[in-house]
Motif scaffolding. Structure first.
Motif, short mmCIF file in Angstrom:
data_model
loop_
_atom_site.label_atom_id
_atom_site.label_comp_id
_atom_site.label_asym_id
_atom_site.label_seq_id
_atom_site.Cartn_x
_atom_site.Cartn_y
_atom_site.Cartn_z
N MET A 1 0.69 -1.41 -0.12
CA MET A 1 -0.08 0.02 0.11
C MET A 1 0.98 1.35 0.03
SD MET A 1 -2.99 1.17 2.80
CE MET A 1 -3.65 -0.46 2.75
N ILE A 2 0.52 2.13 -0.94
CA ILE A 2 1.41 3.49 -1.24
C ILE A 2 0.54 4.33 -0.49
CG2 ILE A 2 2.42 4.98 -2.56
CD1 ILE A 2 3.69 2.57 -3.33
N ALA A 3 0.96 5.27 0.38
CA ALA A 3 0.25 6.28 1.26
C ALA A 3 1.05 7.66 1.01
CB ALA A 3 0.32 5.89 2.75
N GLU A 4 0.12 8.86 1.12
CA GLU A 4 0.84 10.23 1.31
C GLU A 4 0.17 10.76 2.44
OE1 GLU A 4 1.05 12.68 -2.12
OE2 GLU A 4 2.12 10.97 -3.36
N ILE A 5 0.71 11.78 3.05
CA ILE A 5 0.08 12.47 4.16
C ILE A 5 -0.09 13.97 3.61
CG2 ILE A 5 0.61 13.59 6.38
CD1 ILE A 5 2.47 11.39 7.06
N LEU A 6 -1.40 14.26 3.75
CA LEU A 6 -1.85 15.66 3.32
C LEU A 6 -2.15 16.52 4.41
CD1 LEU A 6 -2.48 17.72 1.39
CD2 LEU A 6 -4.57 16.46 0.71
N SER A 7 -1.56 17.26 5.11
CA SER A 7 -1.67 18.31 6.21
C SER A 7 -2.43 19.48 5.77
CB SER A 7 -0.48 18.56 6.89
OG SER A 7 0.26 17.45 7.28
N VAL A 8 -3.28 19.88 6.53
CA VAL A 8 -4.34 21.07 6.11
C VAL A 8 -4.33 21.97 7.31
CG1 VAL A 8 -6.54 22.02 5.20
CG2 VAL A 8 -5.78 19.55 4.85
N GLY A 9 -3.74 23.31 6.84
CA GLY A 9 -3.76 24.26 8.13
C GLY A 9 -2.85 25.59 7.71
N THR A 10 -3.52 26.83 7.74
CA THR A 10 -2.61 27.86 7.37
C THR A 10 -1.66 27.98 8.71
OG1 THR A 10 -4.74 28.72 6.21
CG2 THR A 10 -2.98 30.42 7.28
N GLU A 11 -1.96 27.59 9.75
CA GLU A 11 -0.97 27.66 10.88
C GLU A 11 0.44 27.14 10.50
OE1 GLU A 11 -3.59 26.02 10.92
OE2 GLU A 11 -3.43 24.22 12.21
N LEU A 12 0.26 25.92 9.73
CA LEU A 12 1.63 25.34 9.18
C LEU A 12 2.47 26.06 8.21
CD1 LEU A 12 0.04 21.77 8.91
CD2 LEU A 12 1.85 22.29 10.63
N LEU A 13 1.61 26.84 7.26
CA LEU A 13 2.23 27.63 6.32
C LEU A 13 2.66 28.78 6.99
CD1 LEU A 13 0.00 26.88 3.02
CD2 LEU A 13 1.93 25.89 3.67
N MET A 14 2.25 29.26 8.06
CA MET A 14 2.64 30.52 8.70
C MET A 14 3.95 30.16 9.40
SD MET A 14 0.87 33.15 7.70
CE MET A 14 1.12 34.25 8.95
N GLY A 15 3.85 28.81 9.68
CA GLY A 15 5.17 28.51 10.66
C GLY A 15 4.89 28.90 11.91
N GLN A 16 3.66 28.79 12.37
CA GLN A 16 3.28 28.92 13.97
C GLN A 16 3.54 27.71 14.54
OE1 GLN A 16 -0.34 31.08 12.52
NE2 GLN A 16 -0.55 31.19 14.67
N ILE A 17 3.40 26.56 13.80
CA ILE A 17 3.74 25.24 14.52
C ILE A 17 4.52 24.23 13.76
CG2 ILE A 17 1.64 25.15 16.19
CD1 ILE A 17 0.30 23.33 14.17
N ALA A 18 5.22 23.49 14.00
CA ALA A 18 6.07 22.30 13.31
C ALA A 18 4.89 21.32 13.07
CB ALA A 18 7.14 21.87 13.94
N ASN A 19 5.05 20.58 11.82
CA ASN A 19 4.19 19.50 11.65
C ASN A 19 4.68 18.22 12.23
OD1 ASN A 19 2.18 17.91 10.41
ND2 ASN A 19 2.74 18.77 8.18
N THR A 20 4.32 18.25 13.50
CA THR A 20 4.72 17.17 14.23
C THR A 20 3.69 15.72 13.94
OG1 THR A 20 3.60 17.75 16.25
CG2 THR A 20 5.69 18.25 16.19
N ASP A 21 2.51 16.36 13.58
CA ASP A 21 1.59 15.00 13.09
C ASP A 21 2.12 14.28 12.14
OD1 ASP A 21 -0.34 16.28 15.10
OD2 ASP A 21 -1.76 16.79 13.24
N ALA A 22 2.82 15.15 11.02
CA ALA A 22 3.17 14.28 10.01
C ALA A 22 4.50 13.37 10.54
CB ALA A 22 3.78 15.29 8.90
N GLN A 23 5.24 13.91 11.31
CA GLN A 23 6.32 12.98 11.88
C GLN A 23 5.69 11.77 12.49
OE1 GLN A 23 8.51 14.83 15.10
NE2 GLN A 23 9.98 13.04 14.77
N TYR A 24 4.76 12.20 13.42
CA TYR A 24 4.30 10.91 14.00
C TYR A 24 3.71 9.63 13.12
CZ TYR A 24 1.77 8.39 17.61
OH TYR A 24 1.19 7.22 18.74
N ILE A 25 2.85 10.15 12.34
CA ILE A 25 2.08 9.10 11.22
C ILE A 25 3.15 8.56 10.45
CG2 ILE A 25 0.74 9.08 9.44
CD1 ILE A 25 -0.88 11.64 10.52
N SER A 26 4.39 9.13 9.97
CA SER A 26 5.33 8.75 9.24
C SER A 26 5.93 7.61 10.12
CB SER A 26 6.48 9.72 8.72
OG SER A 26 5.90 10.86 8.23
#
Lengths: 411, 411
Positions: A1-26
């Motif tokens: 199974m081939i997967a991709e993660i798609l994170s949605v949130g302007t706060e990520l593009l503004m750099g207000q938070i790091a994408n730790t969700d993507a790390q955890y899921i990965s």
């Protein structure tokens, strides 16, 4: 199974938070044997989300989304997924009741906006949210799967572990096992040269990742069962261990040089005391990062000035005037002093020039002396680290702990 | 200018590290007035990197890459960008010489693999790496710009700030000026309530970012010149400062509570000594993070065991048996002991329970006592911090430095 993660949130593009969700899921997908080729992050913008979703499905069977499940107008992940699959949204009564109960419990009124949190694409497998108001869901159609998770890390992890992980585990037949070998004190390119012929294997595979002073070697194998995969990687693991020798200090994602030194001290029922100059307390702090450090460390000293080195640790004035505090002689006297006054079994001292100012031709910035003292004597080493003040101190802490580890393991 | 970030590294897809580079760059691009629509992460795979790069350029004018600049065979970012632009790679003699000097300094041999780190697409503007071996570069052709940065965060940040940010700033016509006001010891939601009416302004704008124990308020203004923008934001800055009072401690991205305390000590020509238990050296290390800390700190103590607290600092056995080490009484005696033995003008002690084990009803995990001692006496405060071991210790360090700062500024 081939997967991709798609994170949605302007706060990520503004750099207000790091994408730790993507790390955890990965991390979890790799453990679950799901191949992940890409992370994509877009803002709360329906056009760009739609585009990114269609692109992800053009490459992958499974798209895991995070975020965009809140009650506000710009939270549109479920709506966009429903549109992609051409499925209408339906109200889920159980989710609505749970939402009502949750809001009542925290004393918030139910608003019209909240209602949309109980809407799901028809036929979706709903994943209740044990920690918040936004349930997730799994939508499956024509061989494509969307797994929709909330953005707040705490909610996402809970839902992933309780609901998505068991579902995925059942789905994927293949098992991938990985082992992480941690190697300290040898550069990435030198190590690569030593292991060059081992990189060509396709299964198991070997990859190197570089950190300050250390390299992480990942060995992964793919098989039908966990046991088979573990067995497949064993010869490669053993060959790497044979070649890297004492540079290897432990395995696992959570291993660290400080934990390795602490565990050795604890297993020997011995204690250590530090005498720190340029590292300024970081060496003690690195050990005390770990719960249970009190078994191995009772006290530690930061002697930053020459006067403190003399008064507290007994470094001789002669040593300081003949060799300066940037010398192996000073490091040795610091370590011996710390061992004497603390009564610890071991001591480690660090003295050097972290910069950015104060460098000279004789003592350039990055010159660091580290000494280890034990019942059988004291020895010192000279290092020349490159980089900024912070990096030099990080490397000094790592090498000090590594020298202690080598002594403790009799090397 | 529309930008995208393309992160390259299998370690990101394996979840070994969080993509803090993307967060940092996103934040800075927003400050620089560059619009960012997407982050993409791919592994060290040349086919998928090529695909992602072409896609990114189909949407954006500027693609900033991180990672894939190492010496190993699977580090292929520069090569892929060169191929995308149909530019050959050329050896840069200056980079090669710098690389040779760097490897010599750290005592590592030059391998064939290292050579590729000095190859760049023809015509690229090379960005030397002040902290590591991999230089970056800016490649520009047919209205498309690729900015290639290294992956390790400290190398990336240094290169971004010294080289890419000034270049981007010059490129974008509009000036955005930002001021960062740093506020310690007031919660984000309480602060938000106090500043509520100030969030509606469109230019200048106000945004809050939350860190451990502190909040960063960013005021940004957009104008044709730097001076005009600075002038526009001034009334809003003054109003915020008036409302937050002594919670404000400094401004700028590089300001920190430790720097604020150090600067106050230096301006008063005074010294401090720490007596640390649960923070285990982090308090001293936070001060020594800054070059020039030797003016204000000569020595510091980690007294982790009760016995060390008594022997080194003179904490009375009575205090320990009557109140335990988790008490204001113990914190006060620790601080007074440290001031006495060091002869420093000030001392700060921290004793508490960082967990995860050892909590009780009387002393739950997160209970921390901090005392500050000076010529006019000693005072202690009790804190109850939430979170894990690391977070509790981080908050304890912040509050200890903040208490010292308030005393030093006569508040």
């Amino acid at each position: 199974m081939i997967a991709e993660i798609l994170s949605v949130g302007t706060e990520l593009l503004m750099g207000q938070i790091a994408n730790t969700d993507a790390q955890y899921i990965s991390k979890r997908l790799s453990e679950l044997g799901v191949t992940l080729y890409r992370h994509t992050t877009v803002g709360d913008n329906v056009g760009r989300l739609k585009e990114a979703l269609a692109e992800a499905f053009s490459r992958a069977d499974l798209v895991i989304t995070t975020g965009g499940l809140g009650p506000t107008e710009d939270d549109l992940t479920k709506e966009t997924v429903a549109e992609y699959f051409s499925l209408p949204l339906e109200m889920d009564e159980a989710s609505l009741a749970a939402l009502r109960a949750h809001l009542e419990q925290i004393g918030r009124p139910m608003t019209d906006n909240n209602l949309k949190q109980a809407l799901f694409p028809t036929g979706a497998r709903i994943m209740p949210n044990a920690c918040g108001t936004a349930p997730g869901c799994i939508v499956e159609k024509d061989g494509k799967i969307a797994a929709i998770l909330p953005g707040p890390p705490f909610e996402m992890k809970d839902m992933f572990e309780r609901q998505l992980a068991p579902w995925l585990s059942q789905r994927s037949g293949v098992h991938i096992e990985s082992r992480f070998l941690r190697i300290f004190g040898i550069g990435e390119s030198l190590l690569e040269t030593q292991l060059q012929d081992l990189f060509h294997s396709d299964n198991p595979t070997l990859a190197l990742y570089c950190g300050p002073g250390e390299v992480l070697a990942r060995v992964s194998a793919r098989a039908n069962t966990k046991e088979e995969a573990a067995q497949m990687m064993e010869p490669l693991v053993q060959e790497i261990l044979r070649r890297v020798g004492s540079f290897y200090y432990g395995s696992g994602m959570d291993a660290s040089i400080s934990k390795a030194a602490l565990d050795l001290l604890k297993s020997r029922h011995e204690t250590v005391c530090f005498a720190e100059s340029c590292t300024g307390g970081r060496l003690a702090a690195a050990l005390i990062d770990h719960s249970g450090a009190s078994d191995a460390l009772c006290e530690s000293y930061v002697t930053y000035s020459d006067e403190a080195k003399t008064r507290i640790l007994g470094v001789s004035l002669h040593t300081l005037s003949a060799h300066t505090c940037y010398s192996a002689e000073c490091a040795i006297e610091m370590a011996e002093g710390a061992r004497r006054i603390s009564g610890a079994n071991w001591s480690v001292s660090v003295t050097g020039l972290a910069g950015p100012n104060g460098g000279s031709e004789r003592t350039p910035v990055g010159t660091v002396y580290i000494a280890v003292s034990g019942a059988e004597g004291t020895s010192a080493k000279e290092f020349h680290f490159a980089g900024g003040r912070d990096h030099i101190r990080t490397l000094a802490v790592g090498h000090a702990l590594n020298m202690l580890r080598l002594k403790l393991s009799g090397q």
